[in-house]
Design a protein around this motif. Structure first.
Motif, PDB file in Angstrom:
ATOM      1  N   VAL A  92      18.506 -40.437  25.035  1.00 24.29           N
ATOM      2  CA  VAL A  92      18.064 -39.065  24.823  1.00 24.29           C
ATOM      3  C   VAL A  92      16.622 -39.119  24.338  1.00 24.29           C
ATOM      4  CG1 VAL A  92      18.412 -36.927  23.530  1.00 24.29           C
ATOM      5  CG2 VAL A  92      20.392 -38.297  24.203  1.00 24.29           C
ATOM      6  N   SER A  93      15.749 -38.385  25.007  1.00 24.87           N
ATOM      7  CA  SER A  93      14.351 -38.269  24.596  1.00 24.87           C
ATOM      8  C   SER A  93      14.144 -36.860  24.066  1.00 24.87           C
ATOM      9  CB  SER A  93      13.418 -38.517  25.784  1.00 24.87           C
ATOM     10  OG  SER A  93      13.673 -39.773  26.366  1.00 24.87           O
ATOM     11  N   ILE A  94      13.660 -36.756  22.834  1.00 26.73           N
ATOM     12  CA  ILE A  94      13.438 -35.448  22.220  1.00 26.73           C
ATOM     13  C   ILE A  94      11.934 -35.194  22.214  1.00 26.73           C
ATOM     14  CG2 ILE A  94      13.824 -33.973  20.210  1.00 26.73           C
ATOM     15  CD1 ILE A  94      16.038 -36.093  19.419  1.00 26.73           C
ATOM     16  N   GLU A  95      11.529 -34.143  22.930  1.00 23.85           N
ATOM     17  CA  GLU A  95      10.114 -33.809  23.085  1.00 23.85           C
ATOM     18  C   GLU A  95       9.775 -32.641  22.169  1.00 23.85           C
ATOM     19  OE1 GLU A  95       6.984 -32.867  26.724  1.00 23.85           O
ATOM     20  OE2 GLU A  95       9.137 -32.706  27.095  1.00 23.85           O
ATOM     21  N   TYR A  96       8.691 -32.784  21.420  1.00 19.67           N
ATOM     22  CA  TYR A  96       8.243 -31.741  20.497  1.00 19.67           C
ATOM     23  C   TYR A  96       6.967 -31.123  21.047  1.00 19.67           C
ATOM     24  CZ  TYR A  96      11.562 -33.776  17.249  1.00 19.67           C
ATOM     25  OH  TYR A  96      12.721 -34.224  16.662  1.00 19.67           O
ATOM     26  N   LEU A  97       7.020 -29.813  21.349  1.00 25.41           N
ATOM     27  CA  LEU A  97       5.857 -29.111  21.879  1.00 25.41           C
ATOM     28  C   LEU A  97       5.074 -28.452  20.743  1.00 25.41           C
ATOM     29  CD1 LEU A  97       7.720 -29.530  24.351  1.00 25.41           C
ATOM     30  CD2 LEU A  97       6.868 -27.387  25.216  1.00 25.41           C
ATOM     31  N   ALA A  98       3.814 -28.185  20.982  1.00 27.75           N
ATOM     32  CA  ALA A  98       2.928 -27.617  19.960  1.00 27.75           C
ATOM     33  C   ALA A  98       3.399 -26.249  19.466  1.00 27.75           C
ATOM     34  CB  ALA A  98       1.504 -27.510  20.510  1.00 27.75           C
ATOM     35  N   ASP A  99       4.098 -25.470  20.312  1.00 27.33           N
ATOM     36  CA  ASP A  99       4.540 -24.130  19.906  1.00 27.33           C
ATOM     37  C   ASP A  99       5.845 -24.142  19.100  1.00 27.33           C
ATOM     38  OD1 ASP A  99       6.543 -24.612  21.790  1.00 27.33           O
ATOM     39  OD2 ASP A  99       6.095 -22.856  23.013  1.00 27.33           O
ATOM     40  N   THR A 155       8.710 -25.629  20.209  1.00 28.72           N
ATOM     41  CA  THR A 155       9.829 -25.852  21.113  1.00 28.72           C
ATOM     42  C   THR A 155      10.259 -27.316  21.052  1.00 28.72           C
ATOM     43  OG1 THR A 155       9.091 -24.113  22.617  1.00 28.72           O
ATOM     44  CG2 THR A 155      10.545 -25.789  23.546  1.00 28.72           C
ATOM     45  N   LYS A 156      11.577 -27.542  21.076  1.00 26.05           N
ATOM     46  CA  LYS A 156      12.133 -28.895  21.163  1.00 26.05           C
ATOM     47  C   LYS A 156      12.913 -28.984  22.462  1.00 26.05           C
ATOM     48  CE  LYS A 156      12.831 -29.392  16.240  1.00 26.05           C
ATOM     49  NZ  LYS A 156      13.831 -29.386  15.181  1.00 26.05           N
ATOM     50  N   ILE A 157      12.661 -30.048  23.210  1.00 28.90           N
ATOM     51  CA  ILE A 157      13.375 -30.257  24.468  1.00 28.90           C
ATOM     52  C   ILE A 157      14.100 -31.595  24.406  1.00 28.90           C
ATOM     53  CG2 ILE A 157      13.207 -30.429  26.971  1.00 28.90           C
ATOM     54  CD1 ILE A 157      10.529 -28.933  26.810  1.00 28.90           C
ATOM     55  N   TYR A 158      15.401 -31.536  24.635  1.00 28.24           N
ATOM     56  CA  TYR A 158      16.227 -32.739  24.675  1.00 28.24           C
ATOM     57  C   TYR A 158      16.397 -33.137  26.138  1.00 28.24           C
ATOM     58  CZ  TYR A 158      17.328 -31.859  19.793  1.00 28.24           C
ATOM     59  OH  TYR A 158      17.234 -31.678  18.435  1.00 28.24           O
ATOM     60  N   HIS A 159      15.909 -34.316  26.493  1.00 33.80           N
ATOM     61  CA  HIS A 159      16.020 -34.845  27.851  1.00 33.80           C
ATOM     62  C   HIS A 159      17.124 -35.894  27.832  1.00 33.80           C
ATOM     63  CE1 HIS A 159      12.028 -33.094  28.796  1.00 33.80           C
ATOM     64  NE2 HIS A 159      11.732 -33.464  27.566  1.00 33.80           N
ATOM     65  N   ALA A 185      20.156 -34.008  32.423  1.00 33.42           N
ATOM     66  CA  ALA A 185      20.170 -32.637  31.909  1.00 33.42           C
ATOM     67  C   ALA A 185      19.058 -32.486  30.878  1.00 33.42           C
ATOM     68  CB  ALA A 185      21.521 -32.315  31.285  1.00 33.42           C
ATOM     69  N   MET A 186      18.687 -31.240  30.637  1.00 33.79           N
ATOM     70  CA  MET A 186      17.627 -30.932  29.676  1.00 33.79           C
ATOM     71  C   MET A 186      18.046 -29.687  28.907  1.00 33.79           C
ATOM     72  SD  MET A 186      13.599 -30.810  30.790  1.00 33.79           S
ATOM     73  CE  MET A 186      13.692 -29.326  31.765  1.00 33.79           C
ATOM     74  N   HIS A 187      17.854 -29.711  27.585  1.00 37.31           N
ATOM     75  CA  HIS A 187      18.217 -28.577  26.742  1.00 37.31           C
ATOM     76  C   HIS A 187      16.980 -28.216  25.908  1.00 37.31           C
ATOM     77  CE1 HIS A 187      21.793 -26.597  24.538  1.00 37.31           C
ATOM     78  NE2 HIS A 187      20.697 -25.914  24.322  1.00 37.31           N
ATOM     79  N   GLU A 188      16.511 -26.993  26.079  1.00 39.01           N
ATOM     80  CA  GLU A 188      15.264 -26.540  25.453  1.00 39.01           C
ATOM     81  C   GLU A 188      15.574 -25.476  24.400  1.00 39.01           C
ATOM     82  OE1 GLU A 188      11.049 -24.651  27.088  1.00 39.01           O
ATOM     83  OE2 GLU A 188      12.539 -25.396  28.504  1.00 39.01           O
TER      84      GLU A 188
END
Length: 183
Positions: free
Chosen positions: A57-64, A66-70, A80-83
């Motif tokens: 699982v890769s957890i991406e942190y956006l500047a706004d 938002t967290k996206i789980y890849h 799958a991706m969960h935003e």
């Protein structure tokens, strides 16, 4: 109208595979569990971990915010991706084995839920919006035309758009619209 294939392609390019993470560093604890850190090609911070079954699982942190789980694999073994958005809304993206978008679910902050299905060629999108108040709205959008059927809480329906797409919606959502007079 934005081309449906463009929407589909934009979402597909958001998926981050662990192999595409740059400047990756990994730490291990005494039990062998790994935790990684790096950046996506868009420059967002990424934390790499595994779920309880060992799936990456890769957890991406956006500047706004938002967290996206890849997820390399969901319960069906597919990517799958969960935003999670800062406003409380969520998006769930389900892909096929080639990371081509098949389905998207948007759970709005007010509890309304919109599910989108994408045709394999990306030329048609079908949606079902379940509203907390106001019934269910079914929509079909192709590159050239669209149609909508609104099933109100009282059982009445209102429709508009291309007749062929209205018939298609009636077929796809027969479970909800069976026996209804679509006007």
């Amino acid at each position: 109208m934005v081309m449906n294939t463009e929407i589909k392609n934009t979402i597909e390019t958001k998926f981050v595979r662990e192999t595409a993470i740059i400047n990756k560093s990994v730490i291990k604890d005494d039990e062998g569990q790994e935790l990684g850190f790096g950046y996506s090609v868009r420059g967002n911070k990424i934390v790499l971990t595994q779920d309880s079954k060992g799936i990456a699982v890769s957890i991406e942190y956006l500047a706004d915010g938002t967290k996206i789980y890849h997820m390399e694999e969901d319960s069906k073994g597919l990517p799958a991706m969960h935003e999670f958005k800062p406003d409380g809304s969520e998006f769930i993206y389900l892909f096929d084995a080639n990371v081509k978008l098949e389905k998207m679910v948007n759970i709005k902050e007010n509890g309304d839920k919109v599910t989108f299905w994408f045709s394999p060629d990306g030329k048609q999108i079908i949606s079902q919006e379940q509203r907390q108040k106001g019934g269910i709205v079914f929509k079909a959008i192709s590159d050239l035309e669209e149609a909508t059927i609104w099933l109100k809480n009282d059982g009445d329906t209102i429709s508009s758009g291309a007749d062929a797409l209205i018939e298609h919606l009636q077929s796809v959502f027969a479970k909800y619209l069976d026996g209804m007079k679509v006007a």
